[in-house]
Write an enzyme that holds these catalytic residues in place. Structure first.
Site, short mmCIF file in Angstrom:
data_model
loop_
_atom_site.label_atom_id
_atom_site.label_comp_id
_atom_site.label_asym_id
_atom_site.label_seq_id
_atom_site.Cartn_x
_atom_site.Cartn_y
_atom_site.Cartn_z
N HIS A 168 0.88 -1.18 0.00
CA HIS A 168 0.00 0.00 0.00
C HIS A 168 0.91 1.23 0.00
O HIS A 168 1.97 1.21 0.64
CB HIS A 168 -0.84 0.07 1.28
N CYS A 263 -2.66 3.59 8.85
CA CYS A 263 -3.79 2.86 8.26
C CYS A 263 -4.82 2.43 9.30
O CYS A 263 -5.82 1.81 8.95
CB CYS A 263 -3.30 1.68 7.43
N1 ARG Z 1 -3.97 -7.02 7.02
C1 ARG Z 1 -4.38 -5.88 6.29
C2 ARG Z 1 -4.36 -6.16 4.81
O1 ARG Z 1 -3.43 -6.78 4.34
C3 ARG Z 1 -3.51 -4.69 6.62
C4 ARG Z 1 -3.90 -3.43 5.95
C5 ARG Z 1 -3.02 -2.27 6.32
N2 ARG Z 1 -3.42 -1.12 5.61
C6 ARG Z 1 -2.61 -0.21 5.04
N3 ARG Z 1 -3.16 0.79 4.46
N4 ARG Z 1 -1.31 -0.34 5.06
O2 ARG Z 1 -5.26 -5.81 4.08
#
Ligand code: ARG
Length: 269
Positions: A168, A263
């Site tokens: 991300h 996040c």
């Molecule tokens: N376990 C979640 C996923 O993989 C974590 C999300 C974290 N979000 C972020 N924007 N970094 O979807």
């Protein structure tokens, strides 16, 4: 941004591997500790002047604590608050979107849906003080969403391809103020790094350990305050030298799921 929306970790867990940081972590979440860390994070946000609202957690939605992802919020050129609902890549996270739809509809936002794969504020990140939106693509979001968001909000969009473990955009780019960004350069292509350096006069770099183990680029900046996972002392010092006030927090339970400070919230306007 006047505040943040948070979702309590009542049902938080690691049950599968959606990103590399989750490898080997299934069943290892300490939920009581997660709750303590989440409470302290909410308190830290309040302490730097952000209003904190909470979204009721849905049973069975183990990743719902990561409020940044199922939606993306902003203000359009007519001054209206808009929430764009995400189209999540994983089936287990698609169920989170309904709760965001309900909350934002009931709180004065125009609610629209992304027509394509898009993971909200995890990949779409506002440039402080400018009508510019940064957009990550290649893993959880497609590049095509950004022209759409550009029209919805009436802003310029700058896109960055993500090809590494940093799945991300908010895991590797953290705009701190109009001129400064905290970046993990190895997460970006050469073109991406050039674009970042063209738009931020000052780039503060996180090293591999800070970015990977400390999730340092998943920090949250508000005014001159930076809330960041504790443990990156050298980086914290660089941020202080640059004029920021650092608020280290512990998000260890959430790191097991590949997430940290930034996040765990959705911006509220
Ligand atoms: N376990 C979640 C996923 O993989 C974590 C999300 C974290 N979000 C972020 N924007 N970094 O979807």
């Amino acid at each position: 941004m006047k505040g943040v929306l948070l979702c309590p970790p009542d049902h938080f867990d690691v049950v599968d591997v959606k990103n590399v940081f989750m490898k080997g972590q299934a069943g290892k979440v300490d939920r009581a500790r997660a709750r303590e860390q989440w409470d302290a994070l909410a308190e830290t946000f309040r302490g730097i002047g952000l209003e904190v609202e909470t979204l009721p957690p849905t049973p069975g939605c183990e990743d719902m604590v990561f409020c940044a992802n199922p939606s993306f919020t902003g203000v359009n050129r007519h001054g209206r608050k808009v929430a764009v609902l995400s189209r999540m890549r994983h089936e287990s996270r698609q169920r989170e979107v309904e709760a965001h739809r309900r909350w934002f509809s009931e709180h004065g936002y125009d609610v629209i849906e992304s027509p394509v794969l898009f993971e909200g504020g995890g990949d779409a990140v506002w440039h402080p003080g400018r009508r510019i939106l940064w957009g990550g693509y290649g893993q959880r979001s497609v590049a095509e969403v950004y022209p759409f968001l550009g029209i919805v909000f009436g802003v310029e969009t700058l896109t960055l391809e993500l090809k590494t473990d940093f799945y991300h955009l908010d895991t590797c780019l953290c705009p701190l103020d109009p001129k400064t960004a905290l970046v993990y350069p190895k997460a970006f292509t050469r073109a991406g790094n050039t674009l970042i350096r063209r738009n931020f006069k000052r780039v503060i770099e996180a090293d591999e350990r800070e970015a990977r183990d400390g999730f340092a680029c998943n920090a949250l900046a508000s005014g001159k305050h930076v809330v960041i996972q504790r443990g990156s002392a050298a980086l914290e010092e660089k941020l202080r030298q640059a004029g920021f006030t650092i608020h280290p927090v512990e998000t260890g339970e959430f790191l097991k799921s590949g997430g940290s400070v930034y996040c765990m919230k959705q911006w509220l306007f």
